[in-house]
Write an enzyme that holds these catalytic residues in place. Structure first.
Site, PDB file in Angstrom:
ATOM      1  N   HIS A 205       0.798  -1.232   0.000  1.00 17.19           N
ATOM      2  CA  HIS A 205       0.000   0.000   0.000  1.00 17.19           C
ATOM      3  C   HIS A 205       0.827   1.277   0.000  1.00 17.19           C
ATOM      4  O   HIS A 205       0.275   2.367   0.073  1.00 17.19           O
ATOM      5  CB  HIS A 205      -0.969   0.012   1.193  1.00 17.19           C
ATOM      6  CG  HIS A 205      -0.280   0.170   2.520  1.00 17.19           C
ATOM      7  ND1 HIS A 205       0.213  -0.883   3.226  1.00 17.19           N
ATOM      8  CD2 HIS A 205       0.003   1.268   3.266  1.00 17.19           C
ATOM      9  CE1 HIS A 205       0.761  -0.457   4.354  1.00 17.19           C
ATOM     10  NE2 HIS A 205       0.653   0.852   4.394  1.00 17.19           N
TER      11      HIS A 205
HETATM   12  C1  UD1 Z   1      -2.275   5.404   5.775  1.00 18.01           C
HETATM   13  C2  UD1 Z   1      -0.994   5.975   6.384  1.00 18.01           C
HETATM   14  C3  UD1 Z   1       0.124   4.958   6.231  1.00 18.01           C
HETATM   15  C4  UD1 Z   1      -0.271   3.615   6.814  1.00 18.01           C
HETATM   16  C5  UD1 Z   1      -1.580   3.162   6.220  1.00 18.01           C
HETATM   17  C6  UD1 Z   1      -2.013   1.930   6.927  1.00 18.01           C
HETATM   18  C7  UD1 Z   1      -0.658   8.401   6.231  1.00 18.01           C
HETATM   19  C8  UD1 Z   1       0.058   9.483   5.519  1.00 18.01           C
HETATM   20  N1  UD1 Z   1      -0.589   7.186   5.666  1.00 18.01           N
HETATM   21  O1  UD1 Z   1      -2.056   5.218   4.408  1.00 18.01           O
HETATM   22  O2  UD1 Z   1       1.270   5.423   6.912  1.00 18.01           O
HETATM   23  O3  UD1 Z   1       0.742   2.693   6.524  1.00 18.01           O
HETATM   24  O4  UD1 Z   1      -2.578   4.172   6.419  1.00 18.01           O
HETATM   25  O5  UD1 Z   1      -2.983   1.207   6.259  1.00 18.01           O
HETATM   26  O6  UD1 Z   1      -1.266   8.647   7.238  1.00 18.01           O
HETATM   27  N2  UD1 Z   1      -9.477   4.315   1.719  1.00 18.01           N
HETATM   28  C9  UD1 Z   1     -10.687   3.671   1.697  1.00 18.01           C
HETATM   29  N3  UD1 Z   1     -11.232   3.287   2.879  1.00 18.01           N
HETATM   30  C10 UD1 Z   1     -10.653   3.518   4.083  1.00 18.01           C
HETATM   31  C11 UD1 Z   1      -9.418   4.179   4.107  1.00 18.01           C
HETATM   32  C12 UD1 Z   1      -8.844   4.585   2.911  1.00 18.01           C
HETATM   33  O7  UD1 Z   1     -11.249   3.433   0.631  1.00 18.01           O
HETATM   34  O8  UD1 Z   1     -11.219   3.120   5.131  1.00 18.01           O
HETATM   35  C13 UD1 Z   1      -8.842   4.698   0.434  1.00 18.01           C
HETATM   36  C14 UD1 Z   1      -9.205   6.103  -0.028  1.00 18.01           C
HETATM   37  O9  UD1 Z   1      -9.320   6.071  -1.404  1.00 18.01           O
HETATM   38  C15 UD1 Z   1      -7.976   6.901   0.343  1.00 18.01           C
HETATM   39  C16 UD1 Z   1      -6.843   5.891   0.215  1.00 18.01           C
HETATM   40  O10 UD1 Z   1      -7.418   4.650   0.601  1.00 18.01           O
HETATM   41  O11 UD1 Z   1      -7.785   8.017  -0.478  1.00 18.01           O
HETATM   42  C17 UD1 Z   1      -5.644   6.199   1.113  1.00 18.01           C
HETATM   43  O12 UD1 Z   1      -6.039   6.370   2.486  1.00 18.01           O
HETATM   44  P1  UD1 Z   1      -5.127   7.267   3.474  1.00 18.01           P
HETATM   45  O13 UD1 Z   1      -5.610   7.124   4.858  1.00 18.01           O
HETATM   46  O14 UD1 Z   1      -4.982   8.649   2.921  1.00 18.01           O
HETATM   47  O15 UD1 Z   1      -3.708   6.633   3.331  1.00 18.01           O
HETATM   48  P2  UD1 Z   1      -3.270   5.118   3.392  1.00 18.01           P
HETATM   49  O16 UD1 Z   1      -2.667   4.755   2.093  1.00 18.01           O
HETATM   50  O17 UD1 Z   1      -4.366   4.286   3.941  1.00 18.01           O
HETATM   51  N1  UDP Z   2      -3.502  -6.236   8.823  1.00 16.19           N
HETATM   52  C1  UDP Z   2      -4.787  -6.760   8.967  1.00 16.19           C
HETATM   53  N2  UDP Z   2      -5.479  -7.112   7.832  1.00 16.19           N
HETATM   54  C2  UDP Z   2      -4.961  -6.975   6.589  1.00 16.19           C
HETATM   55  C3  UDP Z   2      -3.649  -6.433   6.455  1.00 16.19           C
HETATM   56  C4  UDP Z   2      -2.962  -6.063   7.595  1.00 16.19           C
HETATM   57  O1  UDP Z   2      -5.277  -6.913  10.089  1.00 16.19           O
HETATM   58  O2  UDP Z   2      -5.650  -7.323   5.597  1.00 16.19           O
HETATM   59  C5  UDP Z   2      -2.777  -5.817  10.044  1.00 16.19           C
HETATM   60  C6  UDP Z   2      -1.389  -6.394  10.249  1.00 16.19           C
HETATM   61  O3  UDP Z   2      -1.444  -7.646  10.892  1.00 16.19           O
HETATM   62  C7  UDP Z   2      -0.735  -5.333  11.114  1.00 16.19           C
HETATM   63  C8  UDP Z   2      -1.344  -4.034  10.595  1.00 16.19           C
HETATM   64  O4  UDP Z   2      -2.537  -4.420   9.930  1.00 16.19           O
HETATM   65  O5  UDP Z   2      -1.107  -5.523  12.467  1.00 16.19           O
HETATM   66  C9  UDP Z   2      -0.416  -3.311   9.667  1.00 16.19           C
HETATM   67  O6  UDP Z   2      -1.092  -2.231   9.140  1.00 16.19           O
HETATM   68  P1  UDP Z   2      -0.739  -1.600   7.711  1.00 16.19           P
HETATM   69  O7  UDP Z   2       0.066  -2.547   6.912  1.00 16.19           O
HETATM   70  O8  UDP Z   2      -2.021  -1.100   7.145  1.00 16.19           O
HETATM   71  O9  UDP Z   2       0.083  -0.295   8.110  1.00 16.19           O
HETATM   72  P2  UDP Z   2       1.624   0.006   8.400  1.00 16.19           P
HETATM   73  O10 UDP Z   2       2.069  -0.898   9.490  1.00 16.19           O
HETATM   74  O11 UDP Z   2       2.368  -0.174   7.120  1.00 16.19           O
HETATM   75  O12 UDP Z   2       1.625   1.438   8.783  1.00 16.19           O
END
Ligand code: UD1
Ligand code: UDP
Length: 360
Positions: A205
């Site tokens: 992601h």
């Molecule tokens: C965010 C964090 C990242 C973390 C990740 C964990 C920041 C800058 N990034 O990235 O560090 O590793 O979360 O998963 O804070 N979206 C949905 N549904 C949701 C959430 C998001 O559809 O419930 C989609 C939307 O299109 C959105 C995109 O995902 O624009 C990105 O979501 P966003 O929270 O901005 O960043 P992440 O890539 O999730």
């Molecule tokens: N995780 C989860 N379901 C998924 C993918 C990840 O529960 O489908 C959990 C994973 O075990 C870990 C956390 O989400 O505990 C990691 O989050 P993510 O990869 O979104 O964020 P990051 O750690 O990169 O910020």
């Protein structure tokens, strides 16, 4: 003592759970939870509150998705009145997401002390939005709780006074240790006829891997090739899904299974049984290290170097040939299993609570 926790994105919830529980056990602390709404899908948020037994948030700011500036600004605007009304003695924030830095900035201006859980991690790569969030949050924090010694070294190097830095261990691993006995064989494995068979678990992601269509296509084509040898199970993050929708593929291997994000217990069950994991997640580099499952990280750097030095993680960069070579090595029995870093022992939340309560 009044403590306000602010969380917003998937990896925050695993970190909040053990700290909140340990503080509750002390009995002297009144706790409030604010969910910013940065993540809002049931599979990215609600499922974790249920499975991790975190009480419903007291407030949900409902900010949703937007640009970095818009999202952070909305969090700040909607959080400020709650802080002014509740006047907490301390803000606790987790990790490196936009919700973390935005909440820290609001409280710093209102002279509310701040604790940062998972402080000190550095990728030294400011093209990652998270690196900016980490640096700023650590500059504003009064209590910096680090998961590993490299965090202490980074903070000392940046001039943070040593008395603010507390090496407590890894709170994400607290949650893993608590819930591992409840992670059975996920139904998904049975549904896909993968139970009992080798498979690769994938998550991706990071914007650098998934935002650019050509880049994501290149990675998916490589995964498709690997799936010719060993089935792949890929719970797709919504950010990645969005870009995937715009990609057109023919001849996808039937062994490359793209599914929706899964709950915490299911994901833990999937990691534990995987032959190897391919990821760009921060938390998953740590969880695979604890579980001793070989992990190939599709990134040029990591803010969690200890998972490479001591754990089961290998940074393959974004070189897809290297990825295939490392997969082959693992499949031929040369996988890295590593050891568990010091203080990743299930007691990090307790250490944080002890420091906060004794310092109260
Ligand atoms: C965010 C964090 C990242 C973390 C990740 C964990 C920041 C800058 N990034 O990235 O560090 O590793 O979360 O998963 O804070 N979206 C949905 N549904 C949701 C959430 C998001 O559809 O419930 C989609 C939307 O299109 C959105 C995109 O995902 O624009 C990105 O979501 P966003 O929270 O901005 O960043 P992440 O890539 O999730
Ligand atoms: N995780 C989860 N379901 C998924 C993918 C990840 O529960 O489908 C959990 C994973 O075990 C870990 C956390 O989400 O505990 C990691 O989050 P993510 O990869 O979104 O964020 P990051 O750690 O990169 O910020």
């Amino acid at each position: 003592m009044q403590i306000l926790h602010v969380v917003g994105a998937r990896p925050n919830f695993m970190k909040l759970a053990p700290v909140r529980a340990a503080l509750a056990a002390h009995g002297k602390v009144h706790q409030t939870i604010v969910h910013t709404g940065q993540h809002y899908d049931v599979s990215m948020s609600d499922v974790f509150f249920q499975q991790l037994q975190i009480p419903e948030p007291d407030h949900n700011l409902g900010v949703g998705s937007a640009s970095h500036a818009q999202q952070a600004a909305e969090i700040m605007l909607r959080l400020e009145p709650i802080i002014l009304k509740g006047k907490p003695d301390l803000l606790l924030v987790y990790g490196d997401v936009n919700s973390t830095v935005a909440a820290a900035l609001v409280c710093a201006k209102l002279l509310i002390p701040i604790g940062h859980v998972e402080a000190g991690l550095r990728s030294f790569d400011r093209t990652m939005p998270e690196e900016i969030n980490r640096i700023l949050t650590d500059r504003l924090a009064d209590y910096l709780f680090t998961p590993s010694m490299d965090g202490n070294e980074n903070l000392i190097h940046e001039g943070v006074p040593p008395e603010k830095i507390h090496l407590v261990g890894n709170v994400m691993i607290d949650t893993l240790i608590r819930l591992l006995p409840h992670a059975g064989t996920p139904k998904l494995l049975e549904e896909l006829s993968l139970a009992g068979y080798p498979y690769v678990l994938v998550t991706l992601h990071r914007p650098s891997n998934v935002d650019d269509r050509a880049e994501l296509r290149r990675i998916l084509l490589t995964l498709n090739e690997i799936a010719g040898e060993i089935p792949i199970l890929f719970p797709v993050h919504p950010r990645t899904r969005q870009v995937m929708r715009a990609l057109e593929f023919a001849n996808f291997s039937p062994h490359l299974h793209l599914v929706d994000p899964v709950g915490y217990l299911e994901f833990l069950g999937l990691q534990r049984k995987a032959t190897l994991v391919i990821t760009d997640s921060g938390g998953i580099q740590e969880e695979t290290t604890y579980l001793g499952i070989p992990c190939l990280t599709v990134r040029e750097n990591t803010e969690r170097p200890i998972t490479v030095q001591l754990g089961s993680n290998i940074l393959v960069g974004r070189d897809m040939d290297r990825l295939k070579i490392e997969v082959e090595a693992i499949l031929s029995g040369k996988g890295k299993t590593g050891t568990v870093p010091p203080l990743w022992d299930g007691k990090a939340g307790q250490r944080i609570a002890d420091i906060l309560v004794s310092g109260a």
